[in-house]
Design a protein around this motif. Sequence first.
Motif, PDB file in Angstrom:
ATOM      1  N   TYR A 129       2.735   2.292  -0.699  1.00 51.30           N
ATOM      2  CA  TYR A 129       1.704   1.556  -1.432  1.00 51.30           C
ATOM      3  C   TYR A 129       1.727   0.090  -1.021  1.00 51.30           C
ATOM      4  O   TYR A 129       2.793  -0.505  -0.886  1.00 51.30           O
ATOM      5  CB  TYR A 129       1.924   1.699  -2.944  1.00 51.30           C
ATOM      6  CG  TYR A 129       1.559   3.091  -3.389  1.00 51.30           C
ATOM      7  CD1 TYR A 129       0.330   3.362  -3.969  1.00 51.30           C
ATOM      8  CD2 TYR A 129       2.422   4.166  -3.143  1.00 51.30           C
ATOM      9  CE1 TYR A 129      -0.032   4.651  -4.322  1.00 51.30           C
ATOM     10  CE2 TYR A 129       2.068   5.464  -3.488  1.00 51.30           C
ATOM     11  CZ  TYR A 129       0.838   5.695  -4.075  1.00 51.30           C
ATOM     12  OH  TYR A 129       0.475   6.970  -4.405  1.00 51.30           O
ATOM     13  N   GLN A 164      -2.596   3.351  -2.041  1.00 49.23           N
ATOM     14  CA  GLN A 164      -1.799   4.257  -1.228  1.00 49.23           C
ATOM     15  C   GLN A 164      -2.202   4.195   0.238  1.00 49.23           C
ATOM     16  O   GLN A 164      -3.392   4.090   0.565  1.00 49.23           O
ATOM     17  CB  GLN A 164      -1.969   5.695  -1.713  1.00 49.23           C
ATOM     18  CG  GLN A 164      -0.998   6.642  -1.026  1.00 49.23           C
ATOM     19  CD  GLN A 164      -1.371   8.100  -1.191  1.00 49.23           C
ATOM     20  OE1 GLN A 164      -2.521   8.485  -1.063  1.00 49.23           O
ATOM     21  NE2 GLN A 164      -0.371   8.911  -1.468  1.00 49.23           N
ATOM     22  N   CYS A 182      11.851  10.557  -6.500  1.00 49.10           N
ATOM     23  CA  CYS A 182      10.473  11.024  -6.464  1.00 49.10           C
ATOM     24  C   CYS A 182      10.122  11.542  -5.083  1.00 49.10           C
ATOM     25  O   CYS A 182      10.577  11.003  -4.073  1.00 49.10           O
ATOM     26  CB  CYS A 182       9.538   9.866  -6.776  1.00 49.10           C
ATOM     27  SG  CYS A 182       9.742   9.245  -8.435  1.00 49.10           S
ATOM     28  N   MET A 208       9.914   6.003 -12.538  1.00 49.35           N
ATOM     29  CA  MET A 208       9.634   5.833 -11.119  1.00 49.35           C
ATOM     30  C   MET A 208      10.820   5.226 -10.379  1.00 49.35           C
ATOM     31  O   MET A 208      10.725   4.886  -9.219  1.00 49.35           O
ATOM     32  CB  MET A 208       8.429   4.913 -10.942  1.00 49.35           C
ATOM     33  CG  MET A 208       7.136   5.536 -11.447  1.00 49.35           C
ATOM     34  SD  MET A 208       5.764   4.404 -11.249  1.00 49.35           S
ATOM     35  CE  MET A 208       5.081   4.448 -12.895  1.00 49.35           C
ATOM     36  N   ASP A 251       1.989  14.052  -1.022  1.00 50.19           N
ATOM     37  CA  ASP A 251       1.556  13.968   0.376  1.00 50.19           C
ATOM     38  C   ASP A 251       2.725  14.145   1.339  1.00 50.19           C
ATOM     39  O   ASP A 251       2.551  14.666   2.435  1.00 50.19           O
ATOM     40  CB  ASP A 251       0.847  12.635   0.628  1.00 50.19           C
ATOM     41  CG  ASP A 251      -0.513  12.597  -0.065  1.00 50.19           C
ATOM     42  OD1 ASP A 251      -1.361  13.437   0.280  1.00 50.19           O
ATOM     43  OD2 ASP A 251      -0.693  11.765  -0.960  1.00 50.19           O
ATOM     44  N   PHE A 305       6.670  12.331  -3.067  1.00 52.18           N
ATOM     45  CA  PHE A 305       5.213  12.273  -3.086  1.00 52.18           C
ATOM     46  C   PHE A 305       4.613  13.615  -2.667  1.00 52.18           C
ATOM     47  O   PHE A 305       5.098  14.248  -1.721  1.00 52.18           O
ATOM     48  CB  PHE A 305       4.711  11.205  -2.122  1.00 52.18           C
ATOM     49  CG  PHE A 305       4.950   9.795  -2.583  1.00 52.18           C
ATOM     50  CD1 PHE A 305       4.482   9.363  -3.822  1.00 52.18           C
ATOM     51  CD2 PHE A 305       5.617   8.890  -1.781  1.00 52.18           C
ATOM     52  CE1 PHE A 305       4.696   8.053  -4.251  1.00 52.18           C
ATOM     53  CE2 PHE A 305       5.837   7.578  -2.199  1.00 52.18           C
ATOM     54  CZ  PHE A 305       5.375   7.173  -3.437  1.00 52.18           C
ATOM     55  N   ASP A 315      -6.632   6.868  -3.748  1.00 52.31           N
ATOM     56  CA  ASP A 315      -5.576   5.966  -3.263  1.00 52.31           C
ATOM     57  C   ASP A 315      -5.099   4.990  -4.342  1.00 52.31           C
ATOM     58  O   ASP A 315      -4.284   4.119  -4.074  1.00 52.31           O
ATOM     59  CB  ASP A 315      -6.010   5.216  -1.988  1.00 52.31           C
ATOM     60  CG  ASP A 315      -7.217   4.324  -2.214  1.00 52.31           C
ATOM     61  OD1 ASP A 315      -7.769   4.334  -3.334  1.00 52.31           O
ATOM     62  OD2 ASP A 315      -7.597   3.614  -1.276  1.00 52.31           O
ATOM     63  N   LYS A 316      -5.613   5.162  -5.570  1.00 60.43           N
ATOM     64  CA  LYS A 316      -5.145   4.335  -6.687  1.00 60.43           C
ATOM     65  C   LYS A 316      -4.189   5.093  -7.612  1.00 60.43           C
ATOM     66  O   LYS A 316      -3.907   4.625  -8.720  1.00 60.43           O
ATOM     67  CB  LYS A 316      -6.348   3.833  -7.504  1.00 60.43           C
ATOM     68  CG  LYS A 316      -7.175   2.755  -6.822  1.00 60.43           C
ATOM     69  CD  LYS A 316      -6.394   1.478  -6.543  1.00 60.43           C
ATOM     70  CE  LYS A 316      -5.873   0.797  -7.804  1.00 60.43           C
ATOM     71  NZ  LYS A 316      -4.993  -0.355  -7.462  1.00 60.43           N
ATOM     72  N   VAL A 317      -3.733   6.264  -7.187  1.00 60.91           N
ATOM     73  CA  VAL A 317      -2.759   6.991  -8.008  1.00 60.91           C
ATOM     74  C   VAL A 317      -1.531   7.360  -7.192  1.00 60.91           C
ATOM     75  O   VAL A 317      -1.577   7.421  -5.959  1.00 60.91           O
ATOM     76  CB  VAL A 317      -3.348   8.284  -8.639  1.00 60.91           C
ATOM     77  CG1 VAL A 317      -4.380   7.953  -9.694  1.00 60.91           C
ATOM     78  CG2 VAL A 317      -3.911   9.211  -7.575  1.00 60.91           C
ATOM     79  N   LYS A 318      -0.444   7.556  -7.888  1.00 59.60           N
ATOM     80  CA  LYS A 318       0.768   8.097  -7.286  1.00 59.60           C
ATOM     81  C   LYS A 318       0.918   9.538  -7.751  1.00 59.60           C
ATOM     82  O   LYS A 318       0.902   9.811  -8.951  1.00 59.60           O
ATOM     83  CB  LYS A 318       1.992   7.276  -7.715  1.00 59.60           C
ATOM     84  CG  LYS A 318       1.935   5.852  -7.176  1.00 59.60           C
ATOM     85  CD  LYS A 318       3.146   5.021  -7.540  1.00 59.60           C
ATOM     86  CE  LYS A 318       3.027   3.655  -6.858  1.00 59.60           C
ATOM     87  NZ  LYS A 318       4.099   2.722  -7.212  1.00 59.60           N
ATOM     88  N   LEU A 319       1.027  10.445  -6.807  1.00 61.42           N
ATOM     89  CA  LEU A 319       1.187  11.868  -7.107  1.00 61.42           C
ATOM     90  C   LEU A 319       2.570  12.260  -6.625  1.00 61.42           C
ATOM     91  O   LEU A 319       2.842  12.185  -5.429  1.00 61.42           O
ATOM     92  CB  LEU A 319       0.132  12.690  -6.359  1.00 61.42           C
ATOM     93  CG  LEU A 319      -1.328  12.267  -6.553  1.00 61.42           C
ATOM     94  CD1 LEU A 319      -2.250  13.101  -5.658  1.00 61.42           C
ATOM     95  CD2 LEU A 319      -1.740  12.431  -8.009  1.00 61.42           C
ATOM     96  N   TYR A 320       3.443  12.643  -7.538  1.00 63.61           N
ATOM     97  CA  TYR A 320       4.809  12.950  -7.102  1.00 63.61           C
ATOM     98  C   TYR A 320       5.507  13.960  -7.990  1.00 63.61           C
ATOM     99  O   TYR A 320       5.145  14.167  -9.147  1.00 63.61           O
ATOM    100  CB  TYR A 320       5.648  11.665  -7.022  1.00 63.61           C
ATOM    101  CG  TYR A 320       5.743  10.886  -8.308  1.00 63.61           C
ATOM    102  CD1 TYR A 320       4.827   9.887  -8.611  1.00 63.61           C
ATOM    103  CD2 TYR A 320       6.753  11.142  -9.231  1.00 63.61           C
ATOM    104  CE1 TYR A 320       4.914   9.174  -9.791  1.00 63.61           C
ATOM    105  CE2 TYR A 320       6.845  10.428 -10.412  1.00 63.61           C
ATOM    106  CZ  TYR A 320       5.919   9.449 -10.689  1.00 63.61           C
ATOM    107  OH  TYR A 320       5.995   8.735 -11.862  1.00 63.61           O
ATOM    108  N   ALA A 366      -1.512   3.800  -9.830  1.00 59.57           N
ATOM    109  CA  ALA A 366      -0.669   3.005  -8.923  1.00 59.57           C
ATOM    110  C   ALA A 366      -0.300   1.648  -9.518  1.00 59.57           C
ATOM    111  O   ALA A 366       0.697   1.048  -9.113  1.00 59.57           O
ATOM    112  CB  ALA A 366      -1.381   2.803  -7.587  1.00 59.57           C
ATOM    113  N   ASP A 367      -1.079   1.156 -10.481  1.00 56.68           N
ATOM    114  CA  ASP A 367      -0.776  -0.139 -11.075  1.00 56.68           C
ATOM    115  C   ASP A 367      -0.071  -0.015 -12.419  1.00 56.68           C
ATOM    116  O   ASP A 367       0.181  -1.013 -13.086  1.00 56.68           O
ATOM    117  CB  ASP A 367      -2.068  -0.955 -11.256  1.00 56.68           C
ATOM    118  CG  ASP A 367      -2.744  -1.229  -9.928  1.00 56.68           C
ATOM    119  OD1 ASP A 367      -2.030  -1.389  -8.934  1.00 56.68           O
ATOM    120  OD2 ASP A 367      -3.985  -1.284  -9.906  1.00 56.68           O
TER     121      ASP A 367
END
Lengths: 305, 305
Positions: B290, B116, A265, A259, A269, A267, A228-233, A250-251
């Motif tokens: 997020y 996330q 983008c 972005m 998910d 995601f 939950d600390k990354v963005k996957l897109y 994510a930070d």
Amino acid sequence: MHSKLEQLLSKFIYIKTLQEDAVNKSSTLYGYIPLNGEKEVSKDNRAILHINNQILSAIDIQEYFNIRNTKDNDCYHWGEGSLKTKDDASPYKFNLIYPASDKHLSKYDYKNRNFQVIETPELYRNVVKPYIDYNIQEGSIQWVHNIIQGKTEQESIRFDEPDFLVLPDMKWTDETDLKNMYLLLLFKNYQFTSIRELCTKEHLTMLKNVKKFVENEILTRYGNTSIDKVKLYFHYQPSYYQLHLHIVHADNELNYKSMLLGKDCHFLDTVINNMEMMIDYYQKCNMVYYLTDTSELYKRLKEAM
Amino acid sequence: MHSKLEQLLSKFIYIKTLQEDAVNKSSTLYGYIPLNGEKEVSKDNRAILHINNQILSAIDIQEYFNIRNTKDNDCYHWGEGSLKTKDDASPYKFNLIYPASDKHLSKYDYKNRNFQVIETPELYRNVVKPYIDYNIQEGSIQWVHNIIQGKTEQESIRFDEPDFLVLPDMKWTDETDLKNMYLLLLFKNYQFTSIRELCTKEHLTMLKNVKKFVENEILTRYGNTSIDKVKLYFHYQPSYYQLHLHIVHADNELNYKSMLLGKDCHFLDTVINNMEMMIDYYQKCNMVYYLTDTSELYKRLKEAM
């Protein structure tokens, strides 16, 4: 073309600055390299020079020296060195795109000229897909094929799986700097030009497996970063037509430009969830995005609309 | 609380800088206003001061003068004036949030702490919806209700239709500067707290009518701007729980922060298309976004997950 980076740089003639980025502390310069003594810029000698760790007025650059060529792939060249300006001499990293195509240049020509496209499935079939095929035939993703076929950048590959490769994005220069993590997961199957081509249960299973792999293998290796600390897109339109997933902390604040909303983008998910609800979602939906009116794709779409 | 902006500002005690924005040339400062001689910051006296047209080290501010109070709405105060620093005296525009809530503050606390959330329909029903209801009951969107009920900011309203109002976003200070167009279209029905609540054919028809209105009425008034030159989008999570559509010029670069991926934009055209394919799409889908771990919503979600 793969050699003499020092020579290429020494002949670089500056035309204008495409981008100066105070956050990234970097500059992107446009110019040309008249290797054969040409007097003018042409399609064959245009170059884009991206310099990290420096904000400078390009006109001030007086000399590049101690240049070490770290990597080459097709028209892409990476290196490190020092540069001398009126006031200073300092180390830098850079990459050079030479020769630079229209598509390379239109990427930087985003000011003032963004137009919305609502890409229906019909527009995809009749305009976008033929454009992608043409684009690939012209060799625009030869450099990606080189990586997948094991010809170049093999030292950058962090994971080599049957379906995909994982390597750091060119912008992530220090892999111990986890907060700025930026990895690319590159699918090997040439059939996957973009998320538009994802449409079967097997594809959905593949995406779910990718998510598990990111969590259990990739992030474990990078400091046990939590999923939950990354963005996957994915991007749509992407910069190049071989499906690739962005894995970004994510930070991460350095790479915010990729972005931005304009880049559109999607995601991982959300893609998985849409396909769970409707397996052929990406063949049936409209895709909304923004293009500059100087881009070849925009011109073709405009003609058809 | 609606008066004496000059007095409020003169008692503003600086604590720290929340944001300095080189692109917008603006600063956002955090501090407190001890109107009754309090010695310490508390929930009742916290303040957020946003100053336009200036990048400055807040510590340097020595005096505010000639303050003209242009607008008040609940805890929001707008004004213009001059400020004196060690080196300079110059005009500025500002807005003051006083007293500032936890939610106001957590908006600026986005560094280092993004996580996330995959919000399933169940999480929406069990956690997010109760949080929204609580949030509204606590008065967090009283200022929006004030506008809809005709109590405040009536001079800012550009269109007043049965279903919605249109007014310039606070960031768009010069309405002749079309390239930086930033309008908000605020739906009047309190039932629409966010796009999650859009689920019937009547809602879909309303959205399509909104799109026509933007094209035929709003953009006509603003320099005949073409519909493909704007970005029309909703945020999810939104900043406040009364449905509002962002109408932003496609070439607008000033307000890029609200367009960052983290803010999770949903294009009006995508919302319409999803509802055309599946009328209850926004009740069935997962929403990916997020949040900072300091936000109240994140804490509630974390407990439930």
